[in-house]
Write an enzyme that holds these catalytic residues in place. Sequence first.
Site, mmCIF file in Angstrom:
data_model
loop_
_atom_site.group_PDB
_atom_site.id
_atom_site.type_symbol
_atom_site.label_atom_id
_atom_site.label_comp_id
_atom_site.label_asym_id
_atom_site.label_seq_id
_atom_site.Cartn_x
_atom_site.Cartn_y
_atom_site.Cartn_z
ATOM 1 N N CYS A 116 0.815 -1.230 0.000
ATOM 2 C CA CYS A 116 0.000 0.000 0.000
ATOM 3 C C CYS A 116 0.840 1.269 0.000
ATOM 4 O O CYS A 116 0.333 2.351 -0.270
ATOM 5 C CB CYS A 116 -0.983 -0.010 1.169
ATOM 6 S SG CYS A 116 -2.208 -1.318 1.004
ATOM 7 N N HIS A 262 -3.636 7.421 1.777
ATOM 8 C CA HIS A 262 -3.966 6.092 1.255
ATOM 9 C C HIS A 262 -5.359 5.690 1.739
ATOM 10 O O HIS A 262 -5.736 5.964 2.881
ATOM 11 C CB HIS A 262 -2.905 5.090 1.727
ATOM 12 C CG HIS A 262 -3.301 3.667 1.514
ATOM 13 N ND1 HIS A 262 -3.714 3.198 0.290
ATOM 14 C CD2 HIS A 262 -3.379 2.615 2.383
ATOM 15 C CE1 HIS A 262 -4.015 1.914 0.417
ATOM 16 N NE2 HIS A 262 -3.823 1.539 1.666
ATOM 17 N N ASN A 292 -10.135 -0.336 -0.836
ATOM 18 C CA ASN A 292 -8.683 -0.149 -0.772
ATOM 19 C C ASN A 292 -8.041 -0.771 -2.015
ATOM 20 O O ASN A 292 -8.082 -1.991 -2.186
ATOM 21 C CB ASN A 292 -8.161 -0.823 0.509
ATOM 22 C CG ASN A 292 -6.650 -0.709 0.684
ATOM 23 O OD1 ASN A 292 -5.938 -0.272 -0.221
ATOM 24 N ND2 ASN A 292 -6.172 -1.125 1.853
#
Length: 335
Positions: A116, A262, A292
């Site tokens: 990520c 993020h 996500n």
Amino acid sequence: MKYGRAVKISGTGMYVPPRVVTNDELAKLMDTSDEWIQQRSGIKERRYVDDDTSPTDLAEKACLAAMEKAGVTGADIDLLVVATLSPEHFFPGNSAFLQERLGMGTAPAMDVRCQCTGFLYALNVGELFVSSGQYERVLVVGVEIHSRGVEFATRGRDVAVLFGDGAGAVLLEPATEENQGFLSMRLHAQGKHADKLWVDAPGMAHAPTMITNDMLEEGMQFPKMDGRFVFKNAVTRMPEVIREGLAESNVSIDDVDFFLFHQANMRINEFVGSQLKVPPEKTYNNIQKYGNSSAASIPICLAECVDSGKIKRGDLVAMTGFGSGFTWGTALVRF
Ligand code: COA
């Protein structure tokens, strides 16, 4: 920046597949509910690819959008950096397939595997190649297809409901305006927590072969996450690294025009925003509609904010992420 020439983001692009998957649809496959998912994560829906779409297909569309904005073709690009945890094949990396698709001749292409935080690591790699003078144009793309990697069963529900597919890209070139460019790039990793969010197998750690039927039966090919531990670390590390970046560049929170976090969990981002006292109008979240998308989430946010006019030339933008590894980082850029 302390070294080399200043570097600008000359183009941004994003792509998500058209298929919308709601929380209610997932609730038909596992013991979960729209209420649980929205309350814990803020996610209402996410996008999944159809069977004919590969990571290269997603990444190509995001790259072409960024390249069009910057007015370049594949032949003009000196280096491709792909951030992903969704390998098209075990090897070579996704960058090989994308390099060919974009018509980059024999220009170099590499993968960056930092989950990520992958986009921020890849951005730093690209930025250094341009600031050093080795290359004029570096294309950086984050891409993920999570929908083929998570477990659609109650056993995998804590992870499966959170993730979605997508791609986001930026083109980097030498800066053309005064004050434009990267003020700071701070990256960190802490491998002792690698198994708090990971996919164990297939992997060369496993002898005599990287995956067996027993391992598949056990579900070792699916992501495993200690959600609470990840949450706690994310809400500590993200404000910490933003403060580090600001201190390095001698700017204050108030000097930053826009914060892009993020997209892992709306609650994480609200917590980080409130800790730093960032006004909500200086942030942007799209986790509600995409979930996500790991390495793709920050460049997708950036592309959407540029397209909608939320981020304009001259704005000071802070991009920050946290993820598996653990890895985390921040980029402070005068757009
Ligand atoms: N639907 C319904 N119930 C679920 C569920 C789902 N999809 N997933 C887990 N549960 C259950 C758990 O089994 C647990 O049940 P139990 O109390 O009977 O054991 C209960 O819900 C509470 O789980 P818990 O983990 O305490 O919830 P939480 O408030 O921590 O929220 C996360 C879970 C995953 C949303 C949260 O921890 C989180 O977002 N962590 C960070 C994840 C992340 O950001 N990952 C990516 C980083 S890049």
